[in-house]
Design a protein around this motif. Structure first.
Motif, short mmCIF file in Angstrom:
data_model
loop_
_atom_site.label_atom_id
_atom_site.label_comp_id
_atom_site.label_asym_id
_atom_site.label_seq_id
_atom_site.Cartn_x
_atom_site.Cartn_y
_atom_site.Cartn_z
N LYS A 252 -1.44 -3.18 -5.98
CA LYS A 252 -0.53 -3.43 -4.87
C LYS A 252 0.63 -2.44 -4.80
O LYS A 252 1.29 -2.32 -3.78
CB LYS A 252 0.06 -4.86 -4.97
N LYS A 253 0.92 -1.75 -5.90
CA LYS A 253 2.08 -0.85 -5.93
C LYS A 253 1.62 0.61 -5.94
O LYS A 253 0.73 0.98 -6.71
CB LYS A 253 2.95 -1.12 -7.16
N VAL A 323 4.67 8.33 2.85
CA VAL A 323 6.05 8.17 2.37
C VAL A 323 7.03 8.79 3.36
O VAL A 323 8.05 8.19 3.71
CB VAL A 323 6.23 8.80 0.97
N LYS A 324 6.73 9.99 3.83
CA LYS A 324 7.62 10.67 4.78
C LYS A 324 7.78 9.86 6.06
O LYS A 324 8.87 9.78 6.65
CB LYS A 324 7.07 12.05 5.11
N ASN A 443 -6.85 5.19 2.08
CA ASN A 443 -6.63 4.89 3.49
C ASN A 443 -5.17 5.08 3.84
O ASN A 443 -4.30 4.43 3.25
CB ASN A 443 -7.05 3.44 3.80
N LYS A 444 -4.92 5.93 4.80
CA LYS A 444 -3.53 6.13 5.23
C LYS A 444 -2.94 4.81 5.67
O LYS A 444 -3.58 4.02 6.37
CB LYS A 444 -3.47 7.14 6.37
N GLY A 445 -1.72 4.58 5.25
CA GLY A 445 -1.04 3.33 5.59
C GLY A 445 -1.33 2.18 4.65
O GLY A 445 -0.86 1.06 4.86
N ARG A 446 -2.08 2.45 3.58
CA ARG A 446 -2.46 1.38 2.66
C ARG A 446 -1.26 0.64 2.10
O ARG A 446 -1.30 -0.58 1.91
CB ARG A 446 -3.31 1.97 1.52
N PHE A 451 5.95 -0.85 1.38
CA PHE A 451 7.14 -0.09 1.76
C PHE A 451 8.09 -0.93 2.61
O PHE A 451 9.31 -0.89 2.42
CB PHE A 451 6.74 1.17 2.52
N ASP A 452 7.52 -1.66 3.58
CA ASP A 452 8.36 -2.49 4.45
C ASP A 452 9.13 -3.52 3.64
O ASP A 452 10.33 -3.74 3.87
CB ASP A 452 7.50 -3.21 5.50
#
Length: 458
Positions: A252-253, A323-324, A443-446, A451-452
């Protein structure tokens, strides 16, 4: 007693003779840096006495004026060698003893404690830390909490700092320090040595009592193996568990997902990886990337190395883009990591320890084992020695050729040179019989949800 055993050398290299007489601790300079001369003076001025006043008085008044003489009484034996310097030093020592004897005879009281002796160990430690704490890292301050607590417990907080001599320190050291691994002994002894040097500079004591345990090279190596923290490399079964595709899918991290993979192919320490800045991941040739380490354990750890194809193929650059995009003000790869006492990986170490335990890995196999595993792989696959050191950030060993020193230090290996030599040698199939399990592409956005949540927590 024979005073050669009571020689003391100042931090400037000057030898002194020290002895106790009627409760006073007396120290006189021998005005030489030569140990043989100092030893000779110490024996010639050897004193074990209460000196008869009449003989002392005659000597001091120069009624016995020959430069070469022998003096022997039931309380005193002294001989000069005829040189002006030896005679002068003998007269100086006798004058001091004569003065001390008369002072004590006229006053039937305990000698006054000097200002040096009024400083307690606890007071000195508090003052030392107040002055030095701001100039050292939080992790060092944390270690000092333990180091100085042990010193106070062993030597007593109320002890006068000037009364802590080498014998007393050595006796305590045998019980509190000598049982540690040699590398840990060195660390603690250096902490205490620096502290007592500070006390000397401020005239709170006259000598540094820190006496290190002298070990032969072989004994030192044996004790380090026996008492040091054991760190084992990962074997093929461990690596299969860590990089199992199902296990990685459930992580998860971001740090738990990426840092083991980065460590396996860079050999970087956890804190080095946590501190990597996004702007230090750059393209050095078309389609070829490198990363720069700005934080490290040693100067050699501060390095720029190419990024292994396995890391790129796993979707690492997509993660950097995530991240960016999700954390516009992010500086590091894992911007949610917050330093605790100066360490970004404080929480990560706990998380990885739990991750490792859940996989059933043995004690002694921790995150640093990735570094040990990579270095073992490079050694077995016969990587170029100097390029290997540049890649993993090892200090240079041994004495370098003078031409190497002027050339090598100023011209480090380029990312292209390192990649050409090192990447073919990172062959875990040959060294460990390990083949990276096939992974689902990143997967992009995984990690967007993580982050939110981290951004909301602040």
């Amino acid at each position: 007693m024979k005073l050669a055993s009571h020689l003391w050398q100042s931090r400037h290299g000057i030898y002194y003779i020290r002895y106790t007489y009627c409760g006073l601790d007396i120290k006189r300079s021998l005005k030489t840096r030569d140990p043989l001369i100092a030893k000779s003076f110490a024996y010639k001025l050897g004193i074990n006495m209460t000196n008869p006043n009449d003989i002392l008085a005659k000597l001091l008044r120069s009624e016995i004026n020959t430069k070469t003489w022998s003096l022997k009484t039931p309380d005193l034996e002294m001989q000069t060698d005829g040189t002006e310097e030896d005679h002068s030093r003998a007269m100086e020592a006798l004058a001091l003893l004569f003065q001390n004897k008369h002072t004590i005879a006229k006053t039937d009281i305990t000698p006054v404690v000097t200002s040096n002796q009024s400083w307690t160990l606890d007071q000195c430690i508090q003052d030392y830390r107040s002055e030095r704490n701001s100039s050292v890292k939080p992790r060092t301050r944390q270690a000092w909490d333990t180091d100085f607590r042990q010193l106070i417990t062993g030597l007593d907080a109320a002890t006068h700092i000037a009364n802590i001599g080498p014998d007393r320190y050595a006796a305590w050291r045998m019980e509190a320090v000598d049982l540690l691994a040699p590398s840990s002994q060195d660390t603690k002894n250096n902490v205490y040595k620096n502290f007592f040097d500070w006390c000397i500079e401020r005239k709170r004591c006259a000598i540094n009592p820190v006496v290190s345990l002298k070990l032969s090279k072989n004994i030192r190596a044996e004790l380090q193996m026996e008492r040091g923290k054991e760190r084992f490399p990962y074997d093929v079964n461990d690596l299969n568990k860590i990089f199992d595709s199902k296990v990685r899918t459930e992580i998860k991290k971001p740090c738990l997902y990426w840092m083991p993979l980065l460590a396996l192919y860079t050999g970087a320490r956890a804190e080095e990886l946590a501190a990597i800045e996004i702007n230090d991941i750059t393209e050095y040739e078309t389609g070829l990337w490198q990363m720069r380490f700005k934080k490290g354990k040693t100067i050699a750890s501060l390095r720029t190395i190419p990024i292994h194809p396995e890391i790129i193929n796993a979707g690492f650059l997509d993660y950097v883009d995530d991240v960016k995009r999700k954390w516009p003000n992010a500086v590091t790869l894992f911007p949610y990591m917050k330093p605790v006492k100066g360490r970004l990986t404080h929480r990560f170490s706990q998380d990885y320890g739990l991750f490792r335990n859940n996989l059933g890995l043995l004690t002694g196999k921790d995150f640093h084992s990735f570094r040990t595993t990579l270095i073992g792989c490079l050694i077995k696959n016969k990587a170029h020695h100097e390029i290997k050191r540049a890649y993993v950030g090892h200090e240079n060993e041994g004495k370098r050729d003078e031409h190497d020193k002027s050339y090598g230090d100023k011209t480090p290996f380029s990312a292209s040179e390192i990649a050409t030599d090192i990447f073919p040698k990172i062959d875990y199939q040959y060294s460990h019989k390990f083949v990276m399990p096939s992974q689902s592409p990143y997967n992009k956005g995984r990690f967007n949800r993580y982050f939110d949540s981290a951004l909301k927590r602040g």
